[in-house]
Design a protein around this motif. Structure first.
Motif, PDB file in Angstrom:
ATOM      1  N   ILE A  37       0.833  -1.204   0.000  1.00 24.29           N
ATOM      2  CA  ILE A  37       0.000   0.000   0.000  1.00 24.29           C
ATOM      3  C   ILE A  37       0.868   1.255   0.000  1.00 24.29           C
ATOM      4  N   LEU A  38       1.953   1.234   0.736  1.00 20.77           N
ATOM      5  CA  LEU A  38       2.805   2.418   0.883  1.00 20.77           C
ATOM      6  C   LEU A  38       3.994   2.430  -0.077  1.00 20.77           C
ATOM      7  N   ARG A  39       3.915   1.681  -1.156  1.00 22.94           N
ATOM      8  CA  ARG A  39       5.075   1.586  -2.052  1.00 22.94           C
ATOM      9  C   ARG A  39       5.472   2.916  -2.685  1.00 22.94           C
ATOM     10  N   TYR A  40       4.552   3.879  -2.755  1.00 24.96           N
ATOM     11  CA  TYR A  40       4.885   5.204  -3.283  1.00 24.96           C
ATOM     12  C   TYR A  40       4.887   6.272  -2.189  1.00 24.96           C
ATOM     13  N   TRP A  41       4.791   5.845  -0.961  1.00 21.74           N
ATOM     14  CA  TRP A  41       4.713   6.767   0.174  1.00 21.74           C
ATOM     15  C   TRP A  41       6.090   7.343   0.466  1.00 21.74           C
ATOM     16  N   ASP A  42       6.123   8.518   1.078  1.00 13.72           N
ATOM     17  CA  ASP A  42       7.406   9.159   1.376  1.00 13.72           C
ATOM     18  C   ASP A  42       7.940   8.797   2.763  1.00 13.72           C
ATOM     19  N   ALA A  43       7.417   7.735   3.340  1.00 18.86           N
ATOM     20  CA  ALA A  43       7.887   7.235   4.632  1.00 18.86           C
ATOM     21  C   ALA A  43       7.732   5.713   4.618  1.00 18.86           C
ATOM     22  N   PRO A  44       8.581   5.001   5.343  1.00 18.46           N
ATOM     23  CA  PRO A  44       8.491   3.539   5.336  1.00 18.46           C
ATOM     24  C   PRO A  44       7.231   3.053   6.061  1.00 18.46           C
ATOM     25  N   LEU A 159       8.277  18.013  -8.918  1.00 14.76           N
ATOM     26  CA  LEU A 159       9.352  18.188  -7.942  1.00 14.76           C
ATOM     27  C   LEU A 159      10.351  17.064  -8.218  1.00 14.76           C
ATOM     28  N   ARG A 160      11.499  17.429  -8.746  1.00 19.34           N
ATOM     29  CA  ARG A 160      12.477  16.421  -9.141  1.00 19.34           C
ATOM     30  C   ARG A 160      13.230  15.882  -7.942  1.00 19.34           C
ATOM     31  N   GLU A 161      13.276  14.547  -7.874  1.00 22.25           N
ATOM     32  CA  GLU A 161      14.023  13.838  -6.840  1.00 22.25           C
ATOM     33  C   GLU A 161      13.761  14.396  -5.444  1.00 22.25           C
ATOM     34  N   ASP A 162      12.483  14.602  -5.137  1.00 24.62           N
ATOM     35  CA  ASP A 162      12.147  15.207  -3.840  1.00 24.62           C
ATOM     36  C   ASP A 162      11.934  14.189  -2.730  1.00 24.62           C
ATOM     37  N   CYS A 163      11.840  12.913  -3.057  1.00 25.94           N
ATOM     38  CA  CYS A 163      11.624  11.888  -2.032  1.00 25.94           C
ATOM     39  C   CYS A 163      12.527  10.689  -2.282  1.00 25.94           C
ATOM     40  N   VAL A 164      12.757   9.949  -1.218  1.00 27.65           N
ATOM     41  CA  VAL A 164      13.394   8.648  -1.333  1.00 27.65           C
ATOM     42  C   VAL A 164      12.359   7.647  -0.842  1.00 27.65           C
ATOM     43  N   VAL A 165      11.881   6.810  -1.749  1.00 22.61           N
ATOM     44  CA  VAL A 165      10.835   5.844  -1.438  1.00 22.61           C
ATOM     45  C   VAL A 165      11.437   4.448  -1.555  1.00 22.61           C
ATOM     46  N   ASP A 168      14.635   4.237  -3.304  1.00 25.66           N
ATOM     47  CA  ASP A 168      14.682   4.798  -4.653  1.00 25.66           C
ATOM     48  C   ASP A 168      14.367   6.283  -4.606  1.00 25.66           C
ATOM     49  N   VAL A 169      15.194   7.070  -5.279  1.00 26.55           N
ATOM     50  CA  VAL A 169      14.910   8.498  -5.403  1.00 26.55           C
ATOM     51  C   VAL A 169      13.752   8.642  -6.376  1.00 26.55           C
ATOM     52  N   SER A 170      12.750   9.447  -6.007  1.00 27.82           N
ATOM     53  CA  SER A 170      11.569   9.578  -6.854  1.00 27.82           C
ATOM     54  C   SER A 170      11.171  11.037  -7.018  1.00 27.82           C
ATOM     55  N   ASP A 171      10.415  11.276  -8.077  1.00 28.51           N
ATOM     56  CA  ASP A 171       9.866  12.598  -8.363  1.00 28.51           C
ATOM     57  C   ASP A 171       8.407  12.633  -7.919  1.00 28.51           C
ATOM     58  N   SER A 172       7.887  13.833  -7.706  1.00 23.76           N
ATOM     59  CA  SER A 172       6.474  14.014  -7.377  1.00 23.76           C
ATOM     60  C   SER A 172       5.862  15.044  -8.303  1.00 23.76           C
ATOM     61  N   TRP A 173       4.625  14.795  -8.674  1.00 18.59           N
ATOM     62  CA  TRP A 173       3.855  15.795  -9.398  1.00 18.59           C
ATOM     63  C   TRP A 173       3.143  16.674  -8.389  1.00 18.59           C
ATOM     64  N   VAL A 174       3.078  17.953  -8.662  1.00 20.22           N
ATOM     65  CA  VAL A 174       2.353  18.905  -7.833  1.00 20.22           C
ATOM     66  C   VAL A 174       1.078  19.267  -8.575  1.00 20.22           C
ATOM     67  N   TYR A 175      -0.046  19.192  -7.863  1.00 21.86           N
ATOM     68  CA  TYR A 175      -1.352  19.520  -8.422  1.00 21.86           C
ATOM     69  C   TYR A 175      -1.965  20.671  -7.641  1.00 21.86           C
ATOM     70  N   GLY A 176      -2.769  21.469  -8.306  1.00 17.22           N
ATOM     71  CA  GLY A 176      -3.489  22.543  -7.643  1.00 17.22           C
ATOM     72  C   GLY A 176      -4.933  22.587  -8.111  1.00 17.22           C
ATOM     73  N   LEU A 177      -5.819  22.945  -7.202  1.00 13.64           N
ATOM     74  CA  LEU A 177      -7.237  23.138  -7.505  1.00 13.64           C
ATOM     75  C   LEU A 177      -7.653  24.474  -6.916  1.00 13.64           C
ATOM     76  N   LEU A 178      -8.145  25.356  -7.761  1.00 12.43           N
ATOM     77  CA  LEU A 178      -8.591  26.670  -7.324  1.00 12.43           C
ATOM     78  C   LEU A 178     -10.088  26.677  -7.097  1.00 12.43           C
ATOM     79  N   ARG A 179     -10.519  27.523  -6.195  1.00 18.58           N
ATOM     80  CA  ARG A 179     -11.942  27.632  -5.859  1.00 18.58           C
ATOM     81  C   ARG A 179     -12.787  27.853  -7.115  1.00 18.58           C
TER      82      ARG A 179
END
Length: 192
Positions: A37-44, A159-165, A168-179
């Motif tokens: 379940i946590l394979r893409y999580w930023d914590a073990p 966000l390039r190489e912002d986490c180690v999962v 493995d060093v991994s990238d994250s996509w940043v999403y935004g939703l405006l009112r």
């Protein structure tokens, strides 16, 4: 210190979102201790059940400090705990916050994450009068990206190489939703 938040109790056709309580510790530990379940999580994954009690205490602390809410998600049909969603990093000056969620793999692919997040977003835009909600997803987690896009979030960057999962060093996509982009109905957001 900000004023405390009162965690909402939200209901959808299939789900109930509510405050965590001590009785949730075993289910929460089972969820958060799964490497799958946590394979893409930023914590073990958790290895100690005491982490569940700390997590629940942190939920209360977030509310008291006015920084966010984290809600347990139960399936209405059988009352089963299927995961949680959160609105955190609430900034009343900027009218912004971050959305997050985690669900048991048995609940994946059924639209529960989208349904629960839609309810929490409705509360956040209506009650907290947010202007922006942000979310992040590991770039390998296509299912989470689909949830955010179904809700109307726009991918704003990487966000390039912002986490180690899991080493493995991994990238994250940043999403935004405006009112002004928010569509509270269950209908999909128009394609941009």
């Amino acid at each position: 210190m900000r004023a405390s938040l009162t965690a909402p109790s939200l209901h959808t056709a299939r789900l109930r979102l509510r405050s965590f309580n001590g009785a949730d510790a075993d289910d929460l530990f089972a969820l958060q201790s799964s490497g799958h379940i946590l394979r893409y999580w930023d914590a073990p994954p958790w290895s100690e059940r005491s982490r569940a009690e700390k997590f629940i205490a942190t939920c209360r602390q977030m509310e008291q400090e006015g920084t966010g809410v984290r809600l347990a998600v139960d399936r209405v049909s059988d009352g089963a705990f299927i995961g949680w969603c959160t609105l955190c990093d609430w900034n009343p000056d900027f009218r912004s916050a971050s959305l997050g969620y985690c669900y048991d793999d048995a609940a994946w692919g059924r639209g529960y994450a989208t349904e629960a997040a839609r309810a929490l977003l409705g509360w956040s835009f209506d009650t907290l009068e947010l202007n922006r909600v942000q979310a992040e997803a590991d770039t390998r987690n296509a299912a989470s990206a689909r949830v955010l896009e179904k809700l109307g979030f726009v991918r704003e960057g990487t966000l390039r190489e912002d986490c180690v999962v899991n080493g493995d060093v991994s990238d994250s996509w940043v999403y935004g939703l405006l009112r002004r982009e928010w569509q509270p109905s269950a209908d999909p957001a128009p394609t941009r």
